[in-house]
Design an enzyme around this catalytic site. Structure first.
Site, PDB file in Angstrom:
ATOM      1  CB  SER A  17      -0.931  -0.002   1.224  1.00 28.03           C
ATOM      2  OG  SER A  17      -0.187  -0.031   2.421  1.00 28.03           O
ATOM      3  CB  ILE A  19       5.326   5.494   0.024  1.00 26.84           C
ATOM      4  CG1 ILE A  19       4.742   6.776   0.643  1.00 26.84           C
ATOM      5  CG2 ILE A  19       6.641   5.803  -0.686  1.00 26.84           C
ATOM      6  CD1 ILE A  19       5.539   7.349   1.827  1.00 26.84           C
ATOM      7  CB  SER A 145       9.868  10.236   8.985  1.00 28.05           C
ATOM      8  OG  SER A 145       9.011  11.266   9.438  1.00 28.05           O
ATOM      9  CE1 TYR A 158       6.900   6.253  11.486  1.00 28.49           C
ATOM     10  CE2 TYR A 158       7.133   8.625  11.733  1.00 28.49           C
ATOM     11  CZ  TYR A 158       7.062   7.500  10.923  1.00 28.49           C
ATOM     12  OH  TYR A 158       7.177   7.624   9.561  1.00 28.49           O
ATOM     13  CE  LYS A 162       9.982   5.804   9.619  1.00 30.88           C
ATOM     14  NZ  LYS A 162      10.214   4.910   8.478  1.00 30.88           N
ATOM     15  CB  SER A 193      -0.178   6.454   2.599  1.00 31.67           C
ATOM     16  OG  SER A 193       0.289   6.628   3.928  1.00 31.67           O
TER      17      SER A 193
END
Ligand SMILES: NC(=O)c1ccc[n+]([C@@H]2O[C@H](COP(=O)([O-])OP(=O)(O)OC[C@H]3O[C@@H](n4cnc5c(N)ncnc54)[C@H](OP(=O)(O)O)[C@@H]3O)[C@@H](O)[C@H]2O)c1
Length: 263
Positions: A17, A19, A145, A158, A162, A193
């Site tokens: 799904s 990107i 990110s 998160y 990253k 997305s």
């Protein structure tokens, strides 16, 4: 070095799904030979069918599985070894989010975010290195990110994952350069997305999708441009660049802004 995409053998993770799916379609259009992976096999199957409909006999295959499973990662590399005997591109795109205050979260959430966003891509790189060394103009692409450059509240796990990927990417880039392997880090801002719907945890009432989110097409096109040029670290949006610049020039101001945003 200008890298051509045609005929390159490329493994794309997180291709079911968002990107990764769009990136796969664009890479296929440019003639890349592809192995795509994610857990949702039915979506990978439909992706492969779409590509083959547009480009009959295209060399594209899928293997469905969980990227945090060490045996599955090994089976991906075995597949590459058997079918191509070399790897020209490893795109570490699979990722998950977790949303909410750290105090409301759990050790299991932190572990899972780190497993998917950090340990899995890093261990995939470790396994892929011998095949990349046999590759043509080999490149690793790590999907980071903007939040791997400047952290924000309510996404602590998160951001940490990253940042970790960003740090490892900078270090590895220097180590791999003498071996002729490039490493590109792509740092998108919020992208249109289903990423937020796929978050493994959301303890907020916030509406995370933004009307200003980047289209996946734009992120995928920019990723391919970076692969072609062998760029090191690409922050994709003006907003992302501004945030990172503010953080470098006036970190206290950036911290204050974040504190207000967290309320
Ligand atoms: N969307 C944004 O705002 C944004 C912004 C900056 C960076 N990014 C990064 O962009 C990348 C792609 O995200 P996206 O926006 O395209 O979201 P997405 O549509 O949710 O895509 C995430 C992909 O990762 C795969 N994945 C997740 N957990 C997995 C696991 N345990 N094993 C195997 N595959 C797994 C998913 O496939 P299955 O569910 O089928 O396994 C899916 O294909 C991520 O690394 C994300 O951190 C996104």
């Amino acid at each position: 070095m200008k890298r051509k995409i045609a005929d390159k053998t490329i493994l794309v993770t997180g291709a079911s799904s968002g990107i990764g799916r769009e990136l796969t379609q664009q890479l296929a259009r440019l003639g890349a030979r592809l192995l795509v992976t994610a857990r949702r096999g039915e979506l990978l199957d439909s992706l492969v069918c779409e590509v083959r409909q547009a480009h009959p006999d295209h060399d594209i295959q899928f293997l469905a599985g969980d990227i945090t499973d060490a045996d599955f990662r090994t089976s991906l590399m075995d597949h590459v070894q058997k079918h191509w005997g070399r790897l020209d591109g490893l795109v570490n795109n699979a990722g998950v989010g977790a949303l909410g205050r750290f105090a409301d979260s759990t050790p299991a959430t932190l572990r899972q975010v780190m497993e998917v966003n950090f340990f899995a891509p890093v261990e995939l790189i470790r396994l892929a290195l011998p095949l990349l060394q046999l590759g043509q103009q080999p490149i690793i692409v790590n999907m980071g990110s903007v939040l791997g450059h400047r952290a924000v509240p309510l996404k602590s796990e998160y951001c940490a994952s990253k940042f970790a990927l960003h740090g490892l990417s900078d270090s590895l880039r220097a180590e791999l350069a003498p071996l002729g392997i490039d490493l590109t880090m792509i740092s998108p801002s919020t992208t249109d997305s289903d990423f937020f719907d796929h978050a493994i945890q959301d303890t907020t009432q916030k509406k995370w999708k933004s009307a200003r989110a980047s289209p996946v097409k734009r992120v995928a096109t920019a990723t391919i441009r970076a692969m072609t040029k062998g760029s090191h670290d690409v922050i994709l949006t003006l907003g992302g660049k501004s945030l990172v610049l503010l953080d470098r020039l006036a970190p206290t101001l950036a911290d204050h802004a974040m504190q207000r945003w967290a309320q």
